[in-house]
Design a protein around this motif. Structure first.
Motif, PDB file in Angstrom:
ATOM      1  N   LEU A   1       0.831  -1.208   0.000  1.00 20.83           N
ATOM      2  CA  LEU A   1       0.000   0.000   0.000  1.00 20.83           C
ATOM      3  C   LEU A   1       0.862   1.254   0.000  1.00 20.83           C
ATOM      4  O   LEU A   1       0.522   2.259  -0.621  1.00 20.83           O
ATOM      5  CB  LEU A   1      -0.925   0.003   1.224  1.00 20.83           C
ATOM      6  CG  LEU A   1      -2.149  -0.904   1.141  1.00 20.83           C
ATOM      7  CD1 LEU A   1      -2.891  -0.906   2.467  1.00 20.83           C
ATOM      8  CD2 LEU A   1      -3.074  -0.481   0.025  1.00 20.83           C
ATOM      9  N   LYS A   2       1.996   1.183   0.687  1.00 19.36           N
ATOM     10  CA  LYS A   2       2.906   2.332   0.751  1.00 19.36           C
ATOM     11  C   LYS A   2       3.440   2.663  -0.649  1.00 19.36           C
ATOM     12  O   LYS A   2       3.468   3.828  -1.044  1.00 19.36           O
ATOM     13  CB  LYS A   2       4.062   2.031   1.696  1.00 19.36           C
ATOM     14  CG  LYS A   2       4.999   3.195   1.886  1.00 19.36           C
ATOM     15  CD  LYS A   2       6.077   2.847   2.902  1.00 19.36           C
ATOM     16  CE  LYS A   2       7.016   4.017   3.099  1.00 19.36           C
ATOM     17  NZ  LYS A   2       8.061   3.725   4.072  1.00 19.36           N
ATOM     18  N   ALA A   3       3.844   1.659  -1.400  1.00 15.73           N
ATOM     19  CA  ALA A   3       4.349   1.875  -2.756  1.00 15.73           C
ATOM     20  C   ALA A   3       3.245   2.427  -3.658  1.00 15.73           C
ATOM     21  O   ALA A   3       3.481   3.324  -4.474  1.00 15.73           O
ATOM     22  CB  ALA A   3       4.896   0.579  -3.325  1.00 15.73           C
ATOM     23  N   LYS A   4       2.030   1.896  -3.510  1.00 10.21           N
ATOM     24  CA  LYS A   4       0.900   2.377  -4.297  1.00 10.21           C
ATOM     25  C   LYS A   4       0.640   3.845  -4.005  1.00 10.21           C
ATOM     26  O   LYS A   4       0.479   4.651  -4.910  1.00 10.21           O
ATOM     27  CB  LYS A   4      -0.350   1.565  -3.966  1.00 10.21           C
ATOM     28  CG  LYS A   4      -1.617   2.133  -4.561  1.00 10.21           C
ATOM     29  CD  LYS A   4      -2.829   1.541  -3.911  1.00 10.21           C
ATOM     30  CE  LYS A   4      -4.062   2.336  -4.269  1.00 10.21           C
ATOM     31  NZ  LYS A   4      -5.247   1.829  -3.621  1.00 10.21           N
ATOM     32  N   ARG A   5       0.629   4.203  -2.733  1.00 14.58           N
ATOM     33  CA  ARG A   5       0.345   5.594  -2.365  1.00 14.58           C
ATOM     34  C   ARG A   5       1.441   6.537  -2.844  1.00 14.58           C
ATOM     35  O   ARG A   5       1.170   7.676  -3.195  1.00 14.58           O
ATOM     36  CB  ARG A   5       0.137   5.691  -0.863  1.00 14.58           C
ATOM     37  CG  ARG A   5      -1.171   5.038  -0.473  1.00 14.58           C
ATOM     38  CD  ARG A   5      -1.691   5.478   0.876  1.00 14.58           C
ATOM     39  NE  ARG A   5      -2.988   4.856   1.101  1.00 14.58           N
ATOM     40  CZ  ARG A   5      -3.188   3.780   1.841  1.00 14.58           C
ATOM     41  NH1 ARG A   5      -2.177   3.202   2.447  1.00 14.58           N
ATOM     42  NH2 ARG A   5      -4.396   3.278   1.977  1.00 14.58           N
TER      43      ARG A   5
ATOM     44  N   GLY B   1     -11.093   5.828  -4.572  1.00 15.10           N
ATOM     45  CA  GLY B   1     -11.587   4.488  -4.298  1.00 15.10           C
ATOM     46  C   GLY B   1     -10.484   3.457  -4.287  1.00 15.10           C
ATOM     47  O   GLY B   1      -9.341   3.736  -4.629  1.00 15.10           O
ATOM     48  N   ASN B   2     -10.848   2.250  -3.872  1.00 16.55           N
ATOM     49  CA  ASN B   2      -9.916   1.122  -3.788  1.00 16.55           C
ATOM     50  C   ASN B   2      -8.670   1.471  -2.976  1.00 16.55           C
ATOM     51  O   ASN B   2      -7.559   1.091  -3.328  1.00 16.55           O
ATOM     52  CB  ASN B   2      -9.520   0.628  -5.187  1.00 16.55           C
ATOM     53  CG  ASN B   2     -10.656  -0.024  -5.910  1.00 16.55           C
ATOM     54  OD1 ASN B   2     -11.365  -0.847  -5.337  1.00 16.55           O
ATOM     55  ND2 ASN B   2     -10.856   0.341  -7.157  1.00 16.55           N
ATOM     56  N   GLN B   3      -8.863   2.159  -1.902  1.00 21.39           N
ATOM     57  CA  GLN B   3      -7.727   2.615  -1.103  1.00 21.39           C
ATOM     58  C   GLN B   3      -7.097   1.503  -0.276  1.00 21.39           C
ATOM     59  O   GLN B   3      -6.001   1.676   0.232  1.00 21.39           O
ATOM     60  CB  GLN B   3      -8.158   3.771  -0.212  1.00 21.39           C
ATOM     61  CG  GLN B   3      -8.534   4.974  -1.040  1.00 21.39           C
ATOM     62  CD  GLN B   3      -9.077   6.104  -0.210  1.00 21.39           C
ATOM     63  OE1 GLN B   3      -9.543   5.904   0.899  1.00 21.39           O
ATOM     64  NE2 GLN B   3      -9.016   7.305  -0.755  1.00 21.39           N
ATOM     65  N   ASP B   4      -7.754   0.362  -0.153  1.00 26.39           N
ATOM     66  CA  ASP B   4      -7.204  -0.733   0.643  1.00 26.39           C
ATOM     67  C   ASP B   4      -6.592  -1.833  -0.219  1.00 26.39           C
ATOM     68  O   ASP B   4      -6.090  -2.822   0.301  1.00 26.39           O
ATOM     69  CB  ASP B   4      -8.285  -1.325   1.544  1.00 26.39           C
ATOM     70  CG  ASP B   4      -9.485  -1.828   0.762  1.00 26.39           C
ATOM     71  OD1 ASP B   4      -9.666  -1.402  -0.396  1.00 26.39           O
ATOM     72  OD2 ASP B   4     -10.247  -2.636   1.314  1.00 26.39           O
ATOM     73  N   LYS B   5      -6.594  -1.664  -1.533  1.00 27.10           N
ATOM     74  CA  LYS B   5      -5.995  -2.648  -2.445  1.00 27.10           C
ATOM     75  C   LYS B   5      -4.663  -2.097  -2.942  1.00 27.10           C
ATOM     76  O   LYS B   5      -4.585  -0.948  -3.358  1.00 27.10           O
ATOM     77  CB  LYS B   5      -6.939  -2.942  -3.601  1.00 27.10           C
ATOM     78  CG  LYS B   5      -8.220  -3.575  -3.131  1.00 27.10           C
ATOM     79  CD  LYS B   5      -9.164  -3.853  -4.262  1.00 27.10           C
ATOM     80  CE  LYS B   5     -10.451  -4.453  -3.691  1.00 27.10           C
ATOM     81  NZ  LYS B   5     -11.487  -4.517  -4.680  1.00 27.10           N
ATOM     82  N   TRP B   6      -3.625  -2.908  -2.924  1.00 22.75           N
ATOM     83  CA  TRP B   6      -2.294  -2.381  -3.166  1.00 22.75           C
ATOM     84  C   TRP B   6      -1.857  -2.316  -4.610  1.00 22.75           C
ATOM     85  O   TRP B   6      -0.841  -1.715  -4.915  1.00 22.75           O
ATOM     86  CB  TRP B   6      -1.257  -3.108  -2.319  1.00 22.75           C
ATOM     87  CG  TRP B   6      -1.247  -4.603  -2.450  1.00 22.75           C
ATOM     88  CD1 TRP B   6      -2.003  -5.477  -1.730  1.00 22.75           C
ATOM     89  CD2 TRP B   6      -0.466  -5.391  -3.323  1.00 22.75           C
ATOM     90  NE1 TRP B   6      -1.743  -6.755  -2.105  1.00 22.75           N
ATOM     91  CE2 TRP B   6      -0.785  -6.742  -3.086  1.00 22.75           C
ATOM     92  CE3 TRP B   6       0.490  -5.106  -4.291  1.00 22.75           C
ATOM     93  CZ2 TRP B   6      -0.195  -7.782  -3.775  1.00 22.75           C
ATOM     94  CZ3 TRP B   6       1.083  -6.153  -4.980  1.00 22.75           C
ATOM     95  CH2 TRP B   6       0.740  -7.466  -4.704  1.00 22.75           C
ATOM     96  N   GLN B   7      -2.598  -2.864  -5.553  1.00 19.36           N
ATOM     97  CA  GLN B   7      -2.230  -2.707  -6.961  1.00 19.36           C
ATOM     98  C   GLN B   7      -3.298  -1.992  -7.780  1.00 19.36           C
ATOM     99  O   GLN B   7      -3.041  -1.629  -8.917  1.00 19.36           O
ATOM    100  CB  GLN B   7      -1.948  -4.069  -7.603  1.00 19.36           C
ATOM    101  CG  GLN B   7      -0.584  -4.602  -7.269  1.00 19.36           C
ATOM    102  CD  GLN B   7      -0.227  -5.797  -8.128  1.00 19.36           C
ATOM    103  OE1 GLN B   7      -1.060  -6.648  -8.400  1.00 19.36           O
ATOM    104  NE2 GLN B   7       1.019  -5.855  -8.538  1.00 19.36           N
ATOM    105  N   ILE B   8      -4.456  -1.763  -7.207  1.00 24.46           N
ATOM    106  CA  ILE B   8      -5.560  -1.136  -7.922  1.00 24.46           C
ATOM    107  C   ILE B   8      -5.881   0.193  -7.250  1.00 24.46           C
ATOM    108  O   ILE B   8      -5.936   0.290  -6.032  1.00 24.46           O
ATOM    109  CB  ILE B   8      -6.806  -2.042  -7.912  1.00 24.46           C
ATOM    110  CG1 ILE B   8      -6.486  -3.369  -8.595  1.00 24.46           C
ATOM    111  CG2 ILE B   8      -7.986  -1.359  -8.580  1.00 24.46           C
ATOM    112  CD1 ILE B   8      -7.555  -4.413  -8.437  1.00 24.46           C
ATOM    113  N   GLY B   9      -6.091   1.215  -8.063  1.00 22.90           N
ATOM    114  CA  GLY B   9      -6.442   2.522  -7.531  1.00 22.90           C
ATOM    115  C   GLY B   9      -7.543   3.150  -8.361  1.00 22.90           C
ATOM    116  O   GLY B   9      -7.809   2.749  -9.492  1.00 22.90           O
ATOM    117  N   GLU B  10      -8.174   4.145  -7.775  1.00 24.37           N
ATOM    118  CA  GLU B  10      -9.211   4.892  -8.481  1.00 24.37           C
ATOM    119  C   GLU B  10      -8.945   6.368  -8.268  1.00 24.37           C
ATOM    120  O   GLU B  10      -8.783   6.827  -7.133  1.00 24.37           O
ATOM    121  CB  GLU B  10     -10.600   4.499  -7.983  1.00 24.37           C
ATOM    122  CG  GLU B  10     -11.706   4.999  -8.854  1.00 24.37           C
ATOM    123  CD  GLU B  10     -13.057   4.389  -8.508  1.00 24.37           C
ATOM    124  OE1 GLU B  10     -14.048   4.874  -9.050  1.00 24.37           O
ATOM    125  OE2 GLU B  10     -13.102   3.436  -7.704  1.00 24.37           O
TER     126      GLU B  10
END
Length: 93
Positions: A18-22, A44-53
């Motif tokens: 999640l850190k890398a995604k953010r 959205g999808n803030q709790d998934k580490w490879q998918i973002g919105e």
């Protein structure tokens, strides 16, 4: 007054946490804020580490300008090699 709204779902293959995604999304959002006159945020999808919105919008006086602004931002995101757009919804009000 015309309002252009865009919602994008993206996938980040390099993100392993999640850190890398953010970090990727925050960097992209800040670059878009500084380059384009739009409001943008992770929506959205803030709790998934490879998918973002990501959602962004612009306010202008013509439909053509709103459409151009949205497409410029989408093209900018597409050129970023860290993520791919999987879904895109555009609405002009």
């Amino acid at each position: 007054m015309m309002i252009g709204i865009c919602s994008l779902k993206v996938i980040m293959y390099e993100a392993q946490s999640l850190k890398a995604k953010r970090q990727i999304l925050k960097s992209l959002i800040e670059r878009i804020k500084s380059r384009f006159n739009v409001s943008i945020a992770e929506i959205g999808n803030q709790d998934k580490w490879q998918i973002g919105e990501i959602g962004f919008c612009c306010v202008t006086n013509s439909r053509k300008h709103a459409d151009e602004m949205i497409h410029h931002v989408i093209n900018f995101i597409e050129k970023d090699g860290r993520l791919d757009i999987t879904e895109c919804e555009v609405e002009i009000l």
